[in-house]
Design an enzyme around this catalytic site. Structure first.
Site, short mmCIF file in Angstrom:
data_model
loop_
_atom_site.label_atom_id
_atom_site.label_comp_id
_atom_site.label_asym_id
_atom_site.label_seq_id
_atom_site.Cartn_x
_atom_site.Cartn_y
_atom_site.Cartn_z
N ASN A 173 49.64 14.16 21.53
CA ASN A 173 48.49 14.98 21.88
C ASN A 173 49.10 16.06 22.24
O ASN A 173 50.13 16.92 21.54
CB ASN A 173 49.70 14.35 23.45
CG ASN A 173 49.40 12.95 24.09
OD1 ASN A 173 48.19 12.18 24.45
ND2 ASN A 173 50.75 11.64 23.15
N HIS B 95 44.07 14.76 21.66
CA HIS B 95 45.38 14.66 21.04
C HIS B 95 44.92 16.40 20.41
O HIS B 95 43.85 16.11 20.34
CB HIS B 95 45.13 13.63 19.93
CG HIS B 95 45.71 12.20 20.37
ND1 HIS B 95 47.09 11.44 20.36
CD2 HIS B 95 45.00 11.55 21.65
CE1 HIS B 95 46.85 10.42 20.94
NE2 HIS B 95 45.94 10.51 22.04
N CYS C 177 48.96 6.89 19.12
CA CYS C 177 47.83 5.84 18.81
C CYS C 177 48.09 4.90 18.01
O CYS C 177 48.26 5.55 16.50
CB CYS C 177 46.70 6.29 19.32
SG CYS C 177 45.95 3.48 19.68
N HIS D 291 42.07 13.31 28.25
CA HIS D 291 43.38 13.09 27.37
C HIS D 291 42.85 13.10 25.83
O HIS D 291 42.33 12.99 25.36
CB HIS D 291 43.82 11.06 27.44
CG HIS D 291 44.18 11.21 26.77
ND1 HIS D 291 45.78 10.26 27.55
CD2 HIS D 291 44.90 10.61 25.43
CE1 HIS D 291 47.15 10.46 26.70
NE2 HIS D 291 46.30 10.72 25.34
#
Length: 301
Positions: free
Chosen positions: A247, A207, A238, A205
């Site tokens: 992201n 960013h 976030c 994941h």
């Protein structure tokens, strides 16, 4: 041809920070369009307190439509066992549970220590009915907005404890703040895969706060990762990670793998108008998608 699986997280991670409420029908339409473009796995929403994240108060309605369509595999983020059960009751069968490696971020994000969050995860796993799949997201695996760089040993320890609870969970290492570097990503995945070779599915994941998003995706791919989170138009960030931007953009990841001869199953041409639409939603402050920028969609307010 080698292939990867892209998990579109825009409908959850991308939408959650947008202030003006996005109409439920708009969310549903975008999910259907993303599915038509070839994205067959999506984090479609999160079951969470509507007071904490009012944008996702329509989680049950969004999930119900995705399940009725049956064209994409819906993944649902849950912050604790209580909301995990709500998601299961609504029909969710693939839960994504986040535990922060950093205690400061964990307290800010879910008002619990990592140890307490892990105990809650154990309750969720124990109570989940047969057929419910789990993903464990290790947040702040590379950097914490409050504590700085994360020590790899802390990540490996928390990962080991989570695997004791659910050995067949998919494991995702999360660059929550976007400060990870390709060298750091490669080293942590190599260490994790060496320590826990029994894990069958690894995910990344990323960013794009410092422009490392696609480079970090490539570094993880080179270490054997084949599942990647991304958000259409580069949306997201976030709410409990100050300074974290969006992201890594789905269209950038699709282009990256296409240029490398890696199959994603996603139609980039069909994706581009959706990136423009996502970047233009009311309340979107900016998009970090370089592909969307080429199309004139990115903006900075």
């Amino acid at each position: 041809m080698t292939s990867v699986q892209i998990v579109e997280v825009g409908p959850r991670d991308g939408f959650q920070n947008i202030g003006p409420f996005i109409p439920t029908e708009t969310k549903i339409a975008m999910i259907r369009d993303l599915t038509a473009a070839g994205l067959r796995r999506m984090e479609v929403t999160s079951f969470v307190s509507p007071r904490a994240i009012p944008q996702l108060a329509d989680a049950a309605e969004v999930l119900a439509d995705v399940l009725a369509q049956g064209a994409t595999m819906p993944q649902v983020l849950v912050p604790n066992a209580r909301y995990g059960q709500k998601a299961i009751d609504a029909g969710a069968r693939f839960l994504s549970y986040a535990i922060s490696v950093s205690e400061s971020h964990s307290r800010s994000n879910v008002r619990a220590t990592p140890h307490e969050a892990l105990a809650d995860y154990a309750r969720l796993v124990a109570e989940a009915p047969a057929g419910v799949r789990m993903r464990i997201n290790l947040a702040t695996a590379f950097h914490c907005p409050y504590e700085g760089m994360t020590q790899p040993a802390a990540v490996l320890t928390l990962l080991g404890r989570s695997l004791e609870i659910c050995p067949d969970a998919e494991v995702c290492l999360c660059d929550t703040t976007g400060r990870g570097t390709p060298a750091q990503v490669a080293a942590l995945f190599e260490a994790a895969m060496t320590a826990y070779p029994e894990v069958s599915a690894w995910a990344m994941h990323a960013h794009d706060t410092y422009g490392h998003g696609t480079a970090n995706v490539r570094a993880a791919y080179d270490r054997g990762v084949r599942i990647f989170d991304s958000a259409i138009g580069g949306l997201g960030g976030c709410p409990y990670a100050p300074g974290a931007s969006g992201n890594v953009a789905t269209e950038d990841v699709v282009r990256l793998f296409g240029d490398c001869g890696v199959e994603t199953g996603v139609d980039l041409a069909a994706l581009m108008p959706l990136a423009t639409a996502a970047s233009s939603l009311p309340g979107v402050k900016w998009s970090c998608s370089t592909v969307a920028a080429e199309a004139g969609a990115a903006r900075l307010v």
